[in-house]
Every structure is written in structure tokens, then in C-alpha cells.
Design a protein around this motif. Structure first.
Motif, short mmCIF file in Angstrom:
data_model
loop_
_atom_site.label_atom_id
_atom_site.label_comp_id
_atom_site.label_asym_id
_atom_site.label_seq_id
_atom_site.Cartn_x
_atom_site.Cartn_y
_atom_site.Cartn_z
N MET A 85 9.76 -4.91 -6.17
CA MET A 85 10.74 -4.20 -7.00
C MET A 85 12.03 -3.94 -6.23
SD MET A 85 8.48 -1.30 -8.79
CE MET A 85 7.70 -1.60 -10.32
N THR A 86 13.09 -3.77 -6.98
CA THR A 86 14.36 -3.39 -6.38
C THR A 86 14.29 -1.91 -5.99
OG1 THR A 86 15.34 -2.71 -8.47
CG2 THR A 86 15.59 -5.04 -7.84
N PRO A 87 15.17 -1.48 -5.09
CA PRO A 87 15.16 -0.05 -4.72
C PRO A 87 15.34 0.89 -5.91
CG PRO A 87 16.44 -1.29 -3.14
CD PRO A 87 16.09 -2.24 -4.26
N GLY A 88 16.16 0.50 -6.86
CA GLY A 88 16.36 1.34 -8.06
C GLY A 88 15.09 1.45 -8.88
N GLU A 89 14.38 0.34 -9.00
CA GLU A 89 13.12 0.34 -9.75
C GLU A 89 12.06 1.18 -9.03
OE1 GLU A 89 13.26 -4.01 -11.95
OE2 GLU A 89 12.60 -3.89 -9.87
N LYS A 90 12.05 1.10 -7.70
CA LYS A 90 11.09 1.90 -6.94
C LYS A 90 11.39 3.39 -7.11
CE LYS A 90 10.01 -1.47 -3.38
NZ LYS A 90 10.01 -1.77 -1.96
N ASP A 91 12.67 3.75 -7.08
CA ASP A 91 13.04 5.16 -7.28
C ASP A 91 12.61 5.64 -8.66
OD1 ASP A 91 14.13 5.28 -4.76
OD2 ASP A 91 16.20 4.98 -5.44
N GLU A 92 12.85 4.80 -9.67
CA GLU A 92 12.46 5.18 -11.02
C GLU A 92 10.94 5.31 -11.14
OE1 GLU A 92 13.06 3.87 -15.69
OE2 GLU A 92 13.64 2.48 -14.10
N LEU A 93 10.21 4.39 -10.50
CA LEU A 93 8.75 4.45 -10.54
C LEU A 93 8.25 5.74 -9.88
CD1 LEU A 93 6.07 3.11 -11.28
CD2 LEU A 93 6.17 1.91 -9.09
N THR A 142 0.83 -1.20 0.00
CA THR A 142 0.00 0.00 0.00
C THR A 142 0.87 1.26 0.00
OG1 THR A 142 -1.71 -1.17 1.20
CG2 THR A 142 -1.83 1.22 1.23
N ALA A 143 1.91 1.25 0.79
CA ALA A 143 2.78 2.42 0.87
C ALA A 143 3.52 2.68 -0.43
CB ALA A 143 3.79 2.24 2.00
N ASP A 144 3.78 1.61 -1.17
CA ASP A 144 4.49 1.76 -2.43
C ASP A 144 3.56 2.09 -3.58
OD1 ASP A 144 6.86 1.25 -1.21
OD2 ASP A 144 6.90 -0.87 -1.73
#
Length: 100
Positions: free
Chosen positions: A63-71, A54-56
Motif C-alpha cells: 500500500m501507499t503511505p496514504g493508504e496505510k494511514d487510512e487503514l 507483519t508490522a503492517d
């Protein structure tokens, strides 16, 4: 009937983190060591996964941290572009009205 224990959220998060960071120990051993029931630990794990999802912003918990940052970056950019598009649409309507 046994009295129900209320554990602080921090304890719950730490217990779930211990399970995830200890692949060599079984959840049963960890629950026993902490003095809690295995089912409580499993529920806390499910709750934590739901809270993370939910938070994401949805199903991006895997997802990887890099993918989360890009998203996150792409979502911000998408919101900005939608706002820009709305401004241009309103400007076009205004321009049509003033040229009549």
C-alpha cells in the motif's frame, strides 16, 4: 568449511535498502561490493518483506503511505466502535434486568 559471519541487523536493512534504491545495479554487484553472498542478501530481502508485512498488520505491505494511514485510522475507529457496541449491549442487558 568457512566460518559463518554474523552481520548486525542495521547492516542487513541497509543492504536490502541499497538493493531497492539502486535499480541500475544488480543484486549480484551489490552483494559482491558489500562482501556478502547473493543468497544471504536475498534471504535478508525476504525477511525484510515478511517483517514489513507483519508490522503492517497483514498483507498491506504493497500500500501507499496514504493508504496505510487510512487503514490505521479505520482500524482504530473499528476498535472504538466495537467497544461502543459492547458497552451498549451490556447497558441493554442491564436495562432489561432492572425493568423485570
Amino acid at each position: 568449511m568457512a566460518k559463518r559471519k554474523n552481520f548486525p541487523e542495521g547492516f542487513k536493512r541497509d543492504a536490502v535498502g541499497l538493493v531497492r534504491s539502486s535499480p541500475d545495479r544488480s543484486p549480484t554487484d551489490i552483494a559482491h561490493g558489500l562482501g556478502i553472498h547473493l543468497e544471504a542478501l536475498r534471504k535478508w530481502g525476504c525477511d525484510d518483506r515478511t517483517r514489513t508485512r507483519t508490522a503492517d498488520g497483514g498483507g498491506d505491505a504493497g500500500m501507499t503511505p496514504g493508504e496505510k494511514d487510512e487503514l490505521k485510522r479505520l482500524r482504530r475507529e473499528n476498535a472504538r466502535l466495537k467497544e461502543d457496541n459492547e458497552i451498549l449491549r451490556k447497558a441493554a442487558c442491564f436495562a432489561r434486568e432492572t425493568t423485570r
